[in-house]
Every structure is written in C-alpha cells, then in structure tokens.
Design a protein around this motif. Structure first.
Motif, PDB file in Angstrom:
ATOM      1  N   GLU A 114     -10.720  13.743   2.414  1.00  0.00           N
ATOM      2  CA  GLU A 114     -11.297  14.750   3.160  1.00  0.00           C
ATOM      3  C   GLU A 114     -12.601  14.784   2.141  1.00  0.00           C
ATOM      4  O   GLU A 114     -12.266  15.248   0.849  1.00  0.00           O
ATOM      5  CB  GLU A 114     -10.474  15.900   3.163  1.00  0.00           C
ATOM      6  N   ASP A 115     -13.694  15.029   2.862  1.00  0.00           N
ATOM      7  CA  ASP A 115     -14.926  14.929   1.881  1.00  0.00           C
ATOM      8  C   ASP A 115     -15.085  16.553   1.732  1.00  0.00           C
ATOM      9  O   ASP A 115     -15.967  16.836   0.692  1.00  0.00           O
ATOM     10  CB  ASP A 115     -16.202  14.458   2.560  1.00  0.00           C
ATOM     11  N   GLU A 116     -14.765  17.629   2.532  1.00  0.00           N
ATOM     12  CA  GLU A 116     -15.027  19.001   2.138  1.00  0.00           C
ATOM     13  C   GLU A 116     -14.155  19.681   0.965  1.00  0.00           C
ATOM     14  O   GLU A 116     -12.943  19.432   1.136  1.00  0.00           O
ATOM     15  CB  GLU A 116     -15.000  19.917   3.477  1.00  0.00           C
ATOM     16  N   ASP A 140      -9.619  12.795   7.561  1.00  0.00           N
ATOM     17  CA  ASP A 140     -10.582  13.341   8.330  1.00  0.00           C
ATOM     18  C   ASP A 140     -11.288  12.442   8.972  1.00  0.00           C
ATOM     19  O   ASP A 140     -11.569  11.209   8.646  1.00  0.00           O
ATOM     20  CB  ASP A 140     -11.453  14.211   7.069  1.00  0.00           C
ATOM     21  N   MET A 193     -14.808  12.811   9.932  1.00  0.00           N
ATOM     22  CA  MET A 193     -16.109  12.844   9.547  1.00  0.00           C
ATOM     23  C   MET A 193     -16.089  12.724   8.077  1.00  0.00           C
ATOM     24  O   MET A 193     -15.904  13.763   7.380  1.00  0.00           O
ATOM     25  CB  MET A 193     -16.933  14.095  10.028  1.00  0.00           C
ATOM     26  N   LYS A 253      -9.703  21.150  13.425  1.00  0.00           N
ATOM     27  CA  LYS A 253     -10.183  22.141  12.318  1.00  0.00           C
ATOM     28  C   LYS A 253     -10.586  23.435  12.952  1.00  0.00           C
ATOM     29  O   LYS A 253     -11.300  23.259  14.240  1.00  0.00           O
ATOM     30  CB  LYS A 253     -11.232  21.560  11.603  1.00  0.00           C
TER      31      LYS A 253
HETATM   32 CA    CA Z   1     -15.643  15.844   6.988  1.00  0.00          CA
END
Ligand code: CA
Length: 228
Positions: free
Chosen positions: A7-9, A51, A53, A100
C-alpha cells in the motif's frame, strides 16, 4: 499470522500496520509494487493485502507475477467506483477484495475467513453478560434474541466488544469504525451510539453500553445493575 501489506498511502499503511500488530499479526509493509512483488515472492505470508493503484507496478501486475509461482491468499484493495477492477482482480487470481474506504473490522473478518487459522481466530465469539456476538457471521444476540443491526452498528458494537471493559474515546471509535479520514467534529459517533444503545440495551433488563462523561464509551457488565 504473517501478513504483507502492499500500500503506497502512508496513512492507510500505518493504520493497517497498527491494527494488525495489535491483533498479534506479524506485518511487513511495501509501499510500491516492485518491493511488494519481491517480498510476496521471496517470503512466505499467510495472506497479502494488495492495493490496486501502486507506483512502480500496479496491483494486477504484482498479482500476476505472484500467481505464476505461489498461491498465497490475496485481498485486493480497490477504489469505490472501479467495479471492473474487482472483477479483473478476482479473474486474475485474487481471493477477495475490499472497497476503500473500509472498516478495519471488515478487513479483519475477511483475513480470518481467508486464512481460517492463526491467533486472530480465537476471539471471533464474544460474550458480554447475556450479549453474544459472532464476528464472522456478523450476528448479535442478547438473552437469546437476535438483534437486527446495520453494518455500521455491527462494526461499532464489535469495536466496543473486542475491548470490553475499556473506555474508548470518540476519536478512537471514529477511527476504528469510520475509517481514518473521519472528521471528529461531527456527532456521527454520538448518533450511532444512541441507535446501538436503543437496540442492544433498550428492551433488556440492564444496560451494557455506558457513557463515561468526558472520556467516551465502555461496553461492560456492571454488577450492581445485574443484581437488580
Ligand atoms: Ca494506492
């Protein structure tokens, strides 16, 4: 249970990391698709939260590489308006997906359903006095009577029940039930507590859900009330 979160967030990753660590899970984090793919293939996890994206490689590409060599259970995180992503993920070999924003408890229930083992599984049946909660079936009973709850009411009850006897602040409840982007200036928690109380306590002999002024809420059996 050993879990990889890709997950990049940062905020979501931290939130999941904290919540799952509290459940005694061993959690690894990857904040891009390339690291995620490497870790997913190189190491053994009980389940992977992926995730869609992501920078570097998207979740579908990670899943495709992983499925070429391994069948580790995967839950994909998709955006609300991307129905086609959910279908594609499942077709490409994902085991489940979550849209989400999602509640932590929902993720936990899905992880449990996917792995059907591990220490998290131990606490899916909760009892507080004559209140019985089945976290996997998502059902609540009091004194043998099924209590009809909305998804949010159930999530709220489960959050309180998992921490029975502990006072939970409104902010903590908001974060656990309404996800991380919750505006704590609204009265959504009070309103939800009131509705939940009417259902779980209203028709019954004694109250389980108590307000602690200036601090928050607690779900517990209080002896003085039981003896009435
Ligand atoms: Ca993302």
């Amino acid at each position: 249970m050993k879990i990889l979160i890709v997950e990049d967030e940062q905020k979501t990753a931290d939130y999941l990391h904290r919540g799952l660590t509290e459940q005694d899970c061993a959690v690894d984090l990857a904040n891009n698709g390339i690291d995620g793919r490497h870790m997913a293939i190189e190491y053994d996890y009980d389940v992977i939260v992926l995730d869609v994206m992501l920078p570097g490689l998207d979740g579908f590409a990670v899943l495709k590489s992983l499925r070429a060599v391994k069948s580790t259970p995967v839950i994909m995180l998709t955006a609300r308006d991307r129905v086609e992503d959910r279908i594609k993920g499942l077709q490409d070999g994902a085991d489940d997906y979550l849209v989400k924003p999602f509640s932590f408890l929902e993720l936990l229930a899905r992880l449990q359903a996917l792995t059907r083992r591990g220490r998290v599984q131990e606490s899916t049946q909760l009892h507080i006095g004559d209140l019985h909660i089945d976290l996997l079936a998502r059902k609540a009973f009091r004194d043998g009577n099924r209590i009809d709850l909305t998804a949010k009411e159930f999530a709220l009850l489960a959050v309180l029940a998992r921490r029975q006897g502990e006072i939970l602040s409104k902010t903590a409840i908001a974060e656990l039930v309404w996800d991380i982007n919750f505006d704590s200036n609204t009265n959504v928690v009070e309103v939800a507590i009131k509705r939940l109380r009417a259902k779980i306590d209203g028709p019954f002999k004694y109250s389980l859900l108590h307000t602690i002024r200036g601090m928050g809420y607690v779900l517990e059996v209080r002896n003085a009330e039981v003896n009435q």
